[in-house]
Scaffold this motif. Structure first.
Motif, PDB file in Angstrom:
ATOM      1  N   LYS A  89      20.868 -29.692  54.319  1.00  0.00           N
ATOM      2  CA  LYS A  89      19.438 -29.775  55.084  1.00  0.00           C
ATOM      3  C   LYS A  89      18.596 -29.044  54.139  1.00  0.00           C
ATOM      4  CE  LYS A  89      17.495 -30.037  58.500  1.00  0.00           C
ATOM      5  NZ  LYS A  89      16.553 -31.172  58.723  1.00  0.00           N
ATOM      6  N   LYS A  90      19.268 -27.749  53.304  1.00  0.00           N
ATOM      7  CA  LYS A  90      18.784 -26.917  51.572  1.00  0.00           C
ATOM      8  C   LYS A  90      18.725 -27.941  50.818  1.00  0.00           C
ATOM      9  CE  LYS A  90      19.563 -21.871  53.691  1.00  0.00           C
ATOM     10  NZ  LYS A  90      20.064 -20.805  52.437  1.00  0.00           N
ATOM     11  N   LEU A  91      20.693 -28.263  50.503  1.00  0.00           N
ATOM     12  CA  LEU A  91      19.628 -28.997  49.418  1.00  0.00           C
ATOM     13  C   LEU A  91      19.132 -30.268  49.212  1.00  0.00           C
ATOM     14  CD1 LEU A  91      23.927 -30.084  48.545  1.00  0.00           C
ATOM     15  CD2 LEU A  91      21.946 -28.474  46.978  1.00  0.00           C
ATOM     16  N   ALA A  92      18.850 -30.926  50.743  1.00  0.00           N
ATOM     17  CA  ALA A  92      18.004 -32.638  50.694  1.00  0.00           C
ATOM     18  C   ALA A  92      16.814 -31.552  50.720  1.00  0.00           C
ATOM     19  CB  ALA A  92      18.703 -33.008  52.078  1.00  0.00           C
ATOM     20  N   HIS A  93      16.131 -30.926  51.455  1.00  0.00           N
ATOM     21  CA  HIS A  93      14.502 -30.291  50.885  1.00  0.00           C
ATOM     22  C   HIS A  93      14.538 -29.685  49.233  1.00  0.00           C
ATOM     23  CE1 HIS A  93      11.887 -27.865  52.113  1.00  0.00           C
ATOM     24  NE2 HIS A  93      11.693 -26.406  50.819  1.00  0.00           N
ATOM     25  N   GLU A  94      15.983 -29.451  48.824  1.00  0.00           N
ATOM     26  CA  GLU A  94      14.662 -29.046  46.852  1.00  0.00           C
ATOM     27  C   GLU A  94      15.306 -30.308  46.119  1.00  0.00           C
ATOM     28  OE1 GLU A  94      14.789 -26.093  46.074  1.00  0.00           O
ATOM     29  OE2 GLU A  94      14.767 -25.014  48.110  1.00  0.00           O
ATOM     30  N   ALA A  95      15.673 -30.881  46.917  1.00  0.00           N
ATOM     31  CA  ALA A  95      15.932 -32.785  45.940  1.00  0.00           C
ATOM     32  C   ALA A  95      14.257 -32.854  46.143  1.00  0.00           C
ATOM     33  CB  ALA A  95      16.760 -33.725  46.680  1.00  0.00           C
ATOM     34  N   ALA A  96      13.528 -33.182  47.934  1.00  0.00           N
ATOM     35  CA  ALA A  96      12.429 -34.131  48.232  1.00  0.00           C
ATOM     36  C   ALA A  96      11.585 -33.358  47.541  1.00  0.00           C
ATOM     37  CB  ALA A  96      12.655 -33.581  49.747  1.00  0.00           C
ATOM     38  N   LYS A  97      11.830 -31.932  46.983  1.00  0.00           N
ATOM     39  CA  LYS A  97      10.788 -30.656  45.866  1.00  0.00           C
ATOM     40  C   LYS A  97      10.453 -31.504  44.676  1.00  0.00           C
ATOM     41  CE  LYS A  97      11.319 -26.999  46.987  1.00  0.00           C
ATOM     42  NZ  LYS A  97      11.576 -25.584  47.273  1.00  0.00           N
ATOM     43  N   GLU A 218       8.286 -21.920  45.235  1.00  0.00           N
ATOM     44  CA  GLU A 218       8.453 -20.865  44.267  1.00  0.00           C
ATOM     45  C   GLU A 218       8.055 -20.926  42.755  1.00  0.00           C
ATOM     46  OE1 GLU A 218      11.805 -17.947  43.153  1.00  0.00           O
ATOM     47  OE2 GLU A 218      11.120 -18.025  45.660  1.00  0.00           O
ATOM     48  N   TRP A 219       7.598 -20.660  41.702  1.00  0.00           N
ATOM     49  CA  TRP A 219       7.052 -20.944  40.328  1.00  0.00           C
ATOM     50  C   TRP A 219       6.926 -22.135  39.544  1.00  0.00           C
ATOM     51  CZ3 TRP A 219       6.771 -16.895  37.517  1.00  0.00           C
ATOM     52  CH2 TRP A 219       6.851 -16.889  36.136  1.00  0.00           C
ATOM     53  N   ARG A 220       7.718 -23.390  39.761  1.00  0.00           N
ATOM     54  CA  ARG A 220       7.387 -24.553  39.245  1.00  0.00           C
ATOM     55  C   ARG A 220       7.423 -25.835  40.329  1.00  0.00           C
ATOM     56  NH1 ARG A 220      11.653 -26.754  35.348  1.00  0.00           N
ATOM     57  NH2 ARG A 220      10.717 -28.611  33.714  1.00  0.00           N
ATOM     58  N   ALA A 221       6.239 -26.494  40.180  1.00  0.00           N
ATOM     59  CA  ALA A 221       6.592 -27.833  41.103  1.00  0.00           C
ATOM     60  C   ALA A 221       6.262 -28.707  39.736  1.00  0.00           C
ATOM     61  CB  ALA A 221       5.056 -28.120  41.907  1.00  0.00           C
ATOM     62  N   ARG A 222       6.919 -29.999  40.043  1.00  0.00           N
ATOM     63  CA  ARG A 222       6.503 -31.658  39.805  1.00  0.00           C
ATOM     64  C   ARG A 222       6.941 -32.434  40.784  1.00  0.00           C
ATOM     65  NH1 ARG A 222      13.000 -30.031  36.772  1.00  0.00           N
ATOM     66  NH2 ARG A 222      12.944 -28.969  38.593  1.00  0.00           N
ATOM     67  N   LEU A 223       5.495 -32.747  39.927  1.00  0.00           N
ATOM     68  CA  LEU A 223       5.055 -34.060  41.082  1.00  0.00           C
ATOM     69  C   LEU A 223       4.136 -35.223  40.950  1.00  0.00           C
ATOM     70  CD1 LEU A 223       1.117 -32.543  42.179  1.00  0.00           C
ATOM     71  CD2 LEU A 223       2.920 -31.254  40.768  1.00  0.00           C
ATOM     72  N   LYS A 224       4.294 -35.774  41.340  1.00  0.00           N
ATOM     73  CA  LYS A 224       3.216 -37.283  40.572  1.00  0.00           C
ATOM     74  C   LYS A 224       2.418 -37.632  41.477  1.00  0.00           C
ATOM     75  CE  LYS A 224       7.184 -40.274  42.700  1.00  0.00           C
ATOM     76  NZ  LYS A 224       8.602 -41.116  42.174  1.00  0.00           N
TER      77      LYS A 224
END
Length: 351
Positions: A89-97, A218-224
């Motif tokens: 679940k954590k992996l999926a959460h990080e991938a979604a971010k 935390e610290w960095r967001a990559r968004l579009k």
């Protein structure tokens, strides 16, 4: 080869394991072997020998019988299964971010306000911040990204001594953080900077009151930003790796050159200075880089080390016109209100 004899205690223990298998406490022999740390073949042999000796009456009874308490927890295998699910679940959460989308229903020009480090407290330029908050929430088309460090939030140890120089409590800091979060600004993301992380309770508090589910990273967001006719990729960090006294957007330029993201906009804060830069790369891709100054003024550290106290760029505004011909679709402003006027003019031409 003669079979090695087993003592009665070992055989009785094997029978107890067998009973637990029969009762379903262990799902099967394989699980029982893993739980007890006995090789499956060895456990199988011991159970068979114990049954044989019990049948012929050679398995002498124990001198006394101890109570058999149920296990206080689920089996180790079940714990591992649960931990595996949580980790996935954590992996999926990080991938979604990574490259999470902010969707817009039309191609109308918008403005992205990058709000520099607020440092809400006694050294905040409150009149400037309140003016900018009004501008951001009342100008149609503006969405905002908080670059982090919303309070000083001094941590334990020597940093705690800095609270002695501040006429503010943790309770007041949290009230101010709540005020900014619920100010009416149309937020698209919040970053947690180093000051949030000095004392971990503060970001936890912000996330707990985040009723509108604004992405907090935390610290960095990559968004579009996704529009019907295209998208704009944004790499926002409290700060990017690398610094230079000759180039205040050195970290952003480093991310452009060495990153694999091919973004359109790179923004940061953290250093309490501002800068804007735009350029066309050799491949024809245009990038915009920016650093927001923030709202902390009369900073004793900056004054002691003779850093200039800049007047502009507390927040930056990037006007994004997805319909613009060619790759240069972003225009940056160090004067938020001037940028808002330009955005309003651009949108008026689209009516």
């Amino acid at each position: 080869m003669a079979q090695k004899s087993l003592d009665n205690d070992t055989l009785r223990e094997s029978l107890e394991i067998d009973k637990k298998i029969q009762k379903g406490i262990y799902a099967n022999l394989t699980v029982a072997a893993k739980e007890t740390g006995i090789p499956r073949s060895t456990l199988t042999n011991r159970i068979e020998r114990a049954r044989e000796k019990e049948i012929i009456g050679e398995l002498t009874p124990e001198s006394h019988t101890l109570p058999d308490f149920p296990d206080p927890d689920v089996s180790t295998v079940e714990i591992i299964d649960h931990m595996e699910k949580r980790f996935n679940k954590k992996l999926a959460h990080e991938a979604a971010k990574k490259w999470f989308p902010i969707k817009f229903p039309t191609d109308e020009t918008i403005g992205l306000a990058v709000v520099g480090d607020p440092h809400l407290g006694t050294n905040t330029h409150w009149s400037l911040l309140r003016s900018h908050v009004d501008c951001m929430k009342n100008t149609p088309g503006i969405v905002a990204l908080n670059i982090g460090d919303n309070s000083d939030n001094w941590g334990w140890g020597r940093l705690m001594a800095l609270y002695a120089d501040d006429d503010i409590s943790r309770q007041t800091e949290r009230k101010l953080g709540k005020w900014l979060l619920e100010s009416g600004i149309k937020w698209c993301a919040w970053l947690h900077g180093n000051h949030e992380l000095f004392h971990g309770e503060f970001p936890t508090y912000l996330e707990a009151i985040n009723c509108k589910k604004i992405p907090m990273v935390e610290w960095r967001a990559r968004l579009k930003f996704v529009f019907p006719s295209g998208e704009v990729k944004i790499d926002a960090a409290h700060d990017h790796k690398g610094s230079s006294i000759y180039n205040p957007v050195h970290g952003q330029k480093r991310a452009v050159l060495w990153g694999q993201e091919n973004c359109d906009l790179y923004v940061a804060g953290h250093r309490h200075s501002w800068a804007l830069s735009s350029e066309e790369l050799d491949n024809g891709h245009c990038v915009v880089m920016g650093r927001a100054r923030g709202y902390k003024w009369n900073d004793p550290y900056a004054l002691r080390h003779q850093f200039a106290e800049q007047r502009y760029g507390s927040s930056l505004l990037f006007v994004i016109d997805i319909k613009r011909t060619g790759p240069m679709k972003i225009t940056g402003f160090a004067d938020l209100e001037e940028g808002a006027e330009f955005l309003t003019w651009k949108r008026s031409r689209e009516k």
